[in-house]
Design a protein around this motif. Structure first.
Motif, short mmCIF file in Angstrom:
data_model
loop_
_atom_site.label_atom_id
_atom_site.label_comp_id
_atom_site.label_asym_id
_atom_site.label_seq_id
_atom_site.Cartn_x
_atom_site.Cartn_y
_atom_site.Cartn_z
N ALA A 14 0.82 -1.21 0.00
CA ALA A 14 0.00 0.00 0.00
C ALA A 14 0.85 1.25 0.00
CB ALA A 14 -0.91 -0.01 1.22
N VAL A 15 2.00 1.20 -0.67
CA VAL A 15 2.92 2.33 -0.66
C VAL A 15 2.69 3.19 -1.89
CG1 VAL A 15 5.35 2.99 -0.69
CG2 VAL A 15 4.63 1.02 0.64
N ALA A 16 2.41 4.47 -1.67
CA ALA A 16 2.26 5.40 -2.77
C ALA A 16 3.62 6.00 -3.09
CB ALA A 16 1.28 6.50 -2.39
N ARG A 17 3.93 6.13 -4.37
CA ARG A 17 5.20 6.69 -4.80
C ARG A 17 4.95 7.90 -5.66
NH1 ARG A 17 5.97 1.54 -4.24
NH2 ARG A 17 7.83 0.79 -3.23
N ASP A 18 5.73 8.93 -5.41
CA ASP A 18 5.70 10.12 -6.24
C ASP A 18 6.98 10.14 -7.06
OD1 ASP A 18 3.31 11.10 -5.02
OD2 ASP A 18 4.52 11.86 -3.35
N SER A 19 6.84 10.31 -8.37
CA SER A 19 8.02 10.41 -9.22
C SER A 19 8.64 11.78 -9.04
CB SER A 19 7.63 10.21 -10.69
OG SER A 19 8.75 10.44 -11.51
N LEU A 20 9.94 11.79 -8.82
CA LEU A 20 10.69 13.04 -8.72
C LEU A 20 11.41 13.34 -10.02
CD1 LEU A 20 12.15 12.44 -5.14
CD2 LEU A 20 10.18 13.87 -5.78
N LEU A 22 12.90 11.38 -14.10
CA LEU A 22 13.68 10.36 -14.78
C LEU A 22 14.89 11.04 -15.39
CD1 LEU A 22 10.79 8.43 -16.55
CD2 LEU A 22 11.91 7.89 -14.39
N PHE A 23 16.06 10.45 -15.17
CA PHE A 23 17.32 11.06 -15.58
C PHE A 23 18.18 9.98 -16.21
CE2 PHE A 23 15.59 12.79 -11.66
CZ PHE A 23 15.37 14.12 -12.02
N GLY A 24 18.29 9.99 -17.52
CA GLY A 24 18.98 8.91 -18.20
C GLY A 24 18.28 7.60 -17.89
N GLY A 25 19.02 6.59 -17.45
CA GLY A 25 18.42 5.32 -17.06
C GLY A 25 18.04 5.25 -15.60
N TRP A 26 18.09 6.36 -14.89
CA TRP A 26 17.82 6.41 -13.46
C TRP A 26 16.54 7.18 -13.19
CZ3 TRP A 26 20.79 4.48 -9.35
CH2 TRP A 26 21.94 3.78 -9.77
N GLY A 27 15.82 6.77 -12.16
CA GLY A 27 14.63 7.47 -11.71
C GLY A 27 14.79 7.85 -10.25
N ALA A 28 14.08 8.89 -9.84
CA ALA A 28 14.06 9.31 -8.44
C ALA A 28 12.61 9.29 -7.98
CB ALA A 28 14.66 10.70 -8.28
N PHE A 29 12.37 8.75 -6.78
CA PHE A 29 11.02 8.57 -6.26
C PHE A 29 10.97 8.92 -4.79
CE2 PHE A 29 11.59 5.84 -9.87
CZ PHE A 29 10.43 6.05 -10.60
N ARG A 30 9.76 9.23 -4.33
CA ARG A 30 9.51 9.56 -2.93
C ARG A 30 8.31 8.77 -2.44
NH1 ARG A 30 6.61 13.26 0.38
NH2 ARG A 30 7.92 13.99 2.09
N ASP A 31 8.45 8.12 -1.30
CA ASP A 31 7.34 7.48 -0.59
C ASP A 31 7.00 8.40 0.57
OD1 ASP A 31 7.51 5.25 -2.20
OD2 ASP A 31 8.58 4.03 -0.74
N ALA A 32 5.94 9.18 0.43
CA ALA A 32 5.61 10.20 1.42
C ALA A 32 5.24 9.60 2.77
CB ALA A 32 4.46 11.07 0.91
N GLY A 33 4.60 8.45 2.80
CA GLY A 33 4.14 7.87 4.05
C GLY A 33 5.25 7.39 4.96
N VAL A 34 6.41 7.06 4.41
CA VAL A 34 7.48 6.47 5.21
C VAL A 34 8.19 7.52 6.07
CG1 VAL A 34 9.62 5.16 5.11
CG2 VAL A 34 7.72 4.53 3.63
N PRO A 35 8.66 8.63 5.65
CA PRO A 35 9.05 8.99 4.30
C PRO A 35 10.42 8.39 3.94
CG PRO A 35 9.55 10.79 5.77
CD PRO A 35 8.90 9.70 6.60
N ALA A 145 23.79 10.78 -10.88
CA ALA A 145 24.05 11.90 -9.96
C ALA A 145 22.82 12.79 -9.83
CB ALA A 145 25.25 12.71 -10.44
N THR A 146 22.17 13.09 -10.94
CA THR A 146 20.98 13.94 -10.90
C THR A 146 19.84 13.24 -10.17
OG1 THR A 146 21.69 14.91 -12.99
CG2 THR A 146 19.42 15.35 -12.31
N ALA A 147 19.67 11.94 -10.40
CA ALA A 147 18.62 11.19 -9.70
C ALA A 147 18.89 11.14 -8.20
CB ALA A 147 18.52 9.77 -10.28
N MET A 148 20.16 10.94 -7.81
CA MET A 148 20.49 10.93 -6.38
C MET A 148 20.22 12.29 -5.75
SD MET A 148 23.87 8.47 -6.08
CE MET A 148 24.89 9.43 -7.18
N ASP A 149 20.56 13.36 -6.47
CA ASP A 149 20.29 14.72 -5.96
C ASP A 149 18.79 14.96 -5.82
OD1 ASP A 149 23.02 15.18 -5.87
OD2 ASP A 149 23.04 16.37 -7.73
N ALA A 150 18.01 14.54 -6.81
CA ALA A 150 16.57 14.71 -6.76
C ALA A 150 15.97 13.94 -5.58
CB ALA A 150 15.92 14.26 -8.08
N ALA A 151 16.48 12.75 -5.33
CA ALA A 151 15.98 11.96 -4.20
C ALA A 151 16.33 12.63 -2.87
CB ALA A 151 16.55 10.54 -4.25
N THR A 152 17.54 13.15 -2.76
CA THR A 152 17.93 13.84 -1.53
C THR A 152 17.06 15.06 -1.31
OG1 THR A 152 20.21 13.05 -1.72
CG2 THR A 152 19.84 15.01 -0.36
#
Length: 158
Positions: A14-20, A22-35, A145-152
């Motif tokens: 039951a985890v909702a994910r928000d896309s932050l 897509l950068f090249g072959g990498w994606g960044a996501f956020r699970d707000a409930g955890v967070p 690198a961009t995906a890691m920055d977006a996740a942070t």
């Protein structure tokens, strides 16, 4: 589509994910409930046999005080006593691992891997499976690198 497969592989019921993003072959996501926030990518395609789709993830759990934790889902179960090895930027780092997963030994190694990912073109995780056969999972790092920055940044307010 490939990132959708990764999400299916790591999805909680039951985890909702928000896309932050897509950068090249990498994606960044956020699970707000955890967070939690993470950068994630599938391994490059391979002609080698695989038991599962391998992926690499760099995660941040702000409430736990954890940042940039490195995790690899391996393409095969590692054999008893086998040590997964990450090759990146001319370095060979022995990872901790069991079953089908590998991770860094400590926070210092997490930091070294993340720093190396920012300047490397690719990385490889190799090990031996339960039958003693070697296997390698290769990751292209364009966009990492961009995906890691977006996740942070995605968890900076938590």
């Amino acid at each position: 589509m490939a990132l959708g497969l990764v999400l299916a592989a790591v999805a909680g019921p039951a985890v909702a994910r928000d896309s932050l993003g897509l950068f090249g072959g990498w994606g960044a996501f956020r699970d707000a409930g955890v967070p939690r926030c993470y950068a994630i990518a599938l391994a490059d395609p391979s002609a080698m046999s695989r038991e599962r789709q391998p992926y690499a993830a760099i995660g941040t759990w702000p409430r736990r005080g954890e940042r940039n934790q490195v995790h690899f889902r391996l393409s095969r179960q590692i054999g008893s006593g086998a040590k997964p090895v990450l090759a990146i930027n001319g370095q060979r780092l022995t990872l901790a691992g069991s079953g089908g997963d590998a991770w860094s030994a400590d926070r210092r190694m997490d930091a070294a891997i993340v720093a190396a990912m920012r300047s490397a073109g690719s990385m490889r995780v190799s090990a031996r499976d339960g039958r003693g056969r070697p296997f390698v999972d290769v990751y292209t790092l364009a966009g990492a690198a961009t995906a890691m920055d977006a996740a942070t940044l995605g968890c900076a307010r938590d």
